[in-house]
Design an enzyme around this catalytic site. Structure first.
Site, PDB file in Angstrom:
ATOM      1  N   CYS A  63      -2.198   8.904   2.641  1.00  0.00           N
ATOM      2  CA  CYS A  63      -1.898   8.401   1.296  1.00  0.00           C
ATOM      3  C   CYS A  63      -3.077   8.581   0.359  1.00  0.00           C
ATOM      4  O   CYS A  63      -2.899   8.870  -0.828  1.00  0.00           O
ATOM      5  CB  CYS A  63      -1.473   6.935   1.357  1.00  0.00           C
ATOM      6  N   GLU A  92       0.889  -1.169   0.000  1.00  0.00           N
ATOM      7  CA  GLU A  92       0.000   0.000   0.000  1.00  0.00           C
ATOM      8  C   GLU A  92       0.919   1.208   0.000  1.00  0.00           C
ATOM      9  O   GLU A  92       1.500   1.562   1.023  1.00  0.00           O
ATOM     10  CB  GLU A  92      -0.926  -0.037   1.216  1.00  0.00           C
TER      11      GLU A  92
END
Length: 460
Positions: free
Chosen positions: A266, A232
């Site tokens: 993010c 990720e």
């Protein structure tokens, strides 16, 4: 700072909080062996037995909510309210994982084409090693740990150094809830020891959250040892504002999407692509709203934006802003490091953002927004996809059917939010494509990333 110690620093003041001794390689490998030993017992517990403890962990998060929120704020600078929301999300993940596990992990039977019987089981694999970042000190860990514990695996954690205290607190919460000792283990180690952990035969999977460059290195190391990985990684998520959008709603959600968690997320809104017919109206309201964001002490209820987590992160984003300006971007608000202690950076909007600028090409991991003009919807879609990243994004349009079609057919990302800003939902998959990584977390998607999908055939 000594290589033998880790010292956490309060980003609001720049002052030291606490020092921790790093583990030697021998100590870390011994902890890994104990973690594996705990796994050999945990894997034999029923799903209901595991679920009861996972639910209790969720309860304990609420009991420790204020303490954990304050610790996260102290270590990485998030607003206290955002820390409390993070703890609530951790509880929700525990509850949801325990609820769905009996169905997700149940053995499946099927009739085979040759007349025999097939049984498919989802069996635990062993110790899963997580290398996690600092921006969500609790959630980032819970996201991979809870579903894997529910699946019967054991958890080894290398957390970001600046949130070491939060990592230790998580272990305390897990064990207070009744999780067997050593099943969730925190390693306080350097990168060289981490490499040795990845290569060790007892590690059965590796999950990493962080930069694309860091993920590439970890994936390479794990791949060399034939270890499955989930990555990720970063992104520069595009939020498209189309001509039929509710402008006021778009402005409100885009501001929140850029400054939430101090802009250090993010899947945050980062590039704001607005079609020409409404560009000036959006720009006026967006810049005004961003310029009015109150920067200050994250423990103060009046503050809307806290400090960046580390001095080097603030330095990097300032360099990205300055390079973008040198290549033609313009500062519409913010863009200047304030005087005083701490690692504060103001909410900032850059205009005239073009290809070749960091504001267009790179991830700006802080409260800096890139405002981009598109001639029309088609160009907005092209610009949104003109990125090496593909984690999340957003679409603002009153025609939700159209927005869904664009999301399904044209948006090259793992997650899309329509007329809203979101980060994580326990019952929806989390993850991206391209340089934003691969694999999915949350719910049954994450629960089955590190299991042995075992095929048992009974043939006539």
């Amino acid at each position: 700072m000594s290589d033998k110690k880790i010292t956490t620093i309060n980003p609001a003041t720049g002052k030291d909080i606490k020092s921790y001794d790093r583990m030697t390689e021998k100590e870390a490998l011994s902890s890994l062996e104990l973690c594996h030993k705990a796994f050999t017992k945990w894997k034999n517990k029923s799903i209901d037995e595991r679920g009861a403890i996972i639910k209790k962990i969720g309860v304990k998060f609420q009991e420790h909510k204020q303490e954990l929120s304050k610790l996260m704020t102290q270590e990485m600078g998030k607003l206290l309210t955002h820390g409390e929301q993070e703890v609530d999300l951790c509880t929700a993940i525990c509850e949801h994982s325990a609820q769905i596990a009996p169905k997700e992990l149940a053995a499946e039977e099927k009739h085979l084409a040759n007349g025999g019987k097939g049984i498919i089981t989802y069996s635990p694999m062993g110790v899963i090693y997580g290398i996690q970042p600092w921006n969500y000190p609790a959630y980032q860990v819970v996201r991979y740990a809870i579903v894997n514990l529910m699946a019967g695996n054991a958890i080894l954690l290398k957390h970001a150094e600046n949130v070491t205290g939060s990592a230790i607190k998580l272990k305390e919460i897990f064990e207070e809830a009744g999780l067997p000792k050593d099943l969730f283990t925190v390693l306080i180690i350097n990168h060289d020891v981490s490499d040795a952990i990845i290569e060790h035969k007892l590690i059965r999977g590796v999950t990493f959250t962080g930069s694309a460059s860091g993920g590439a290195q970890v994936a390479k190391q794990a791949g060399a040892s034939v270890k499955k990985t989930v990555m990720e990684l970063g992104s520069n998520d595009a939020y498209m504002v189309l001509e039929d959008a509710d402008i006021e709603l778009a402005i409100e959600k885009c501001i929140n999407g850029r400054i939430y968690n101090n802009g250090e997320t993010c899947v945050a809104a980062k590039r704001f692509i607005v079609v020409e017919s409404i560009f000036e109206k959006f720009k006026k309201g967006f810049v005004k709203g961003m310029s009015e964001i109150k920067l200050g002490d994250p423990t103060d209820k009046e503050s809307q934006l806290g400090p960046m987590a580390r001095h080097d992160l603030r330095k990097k984003i300032q360099e990205q802003v300055e390079e973008s300006v040198s290549k033609g971007a313009e500062i519409l608000c913010g863009g200047k490091i304030p005087d005083g202690e701490g690692f504060y950076y103001p909410s900032t909007v850059l205009g005239n953002v073009q290809p070749g600028q960091p504001a267009y090409e790179e991830e700006l991991f802080g409260p800096v927004a890139s405002l981009i003009l598109a001639k029309n919807q088609e160009e907005a879609i092209r610009i949104a996809n003109d990125s090496r990243f593909g984690l999340g994004g957003g679409i603002f349009s009153k025609d939700t059917n159209k927005a869904v079609r664009i999301a399904q057919d044209h948006f090259d990302t793992g997650m899309i939010f329509i007329n809203s800003f979101g980060t994580a939902q326990p019952d929806m998959p989390f993850g991206g494509v391209k340089d934003s990584g691969y694999g999915r977390e949350h719910s049954g998607f994450g629960m089955k990333e590190f299991v042995n999908v075992k095929a048992i055939s009974l043939l006539d």
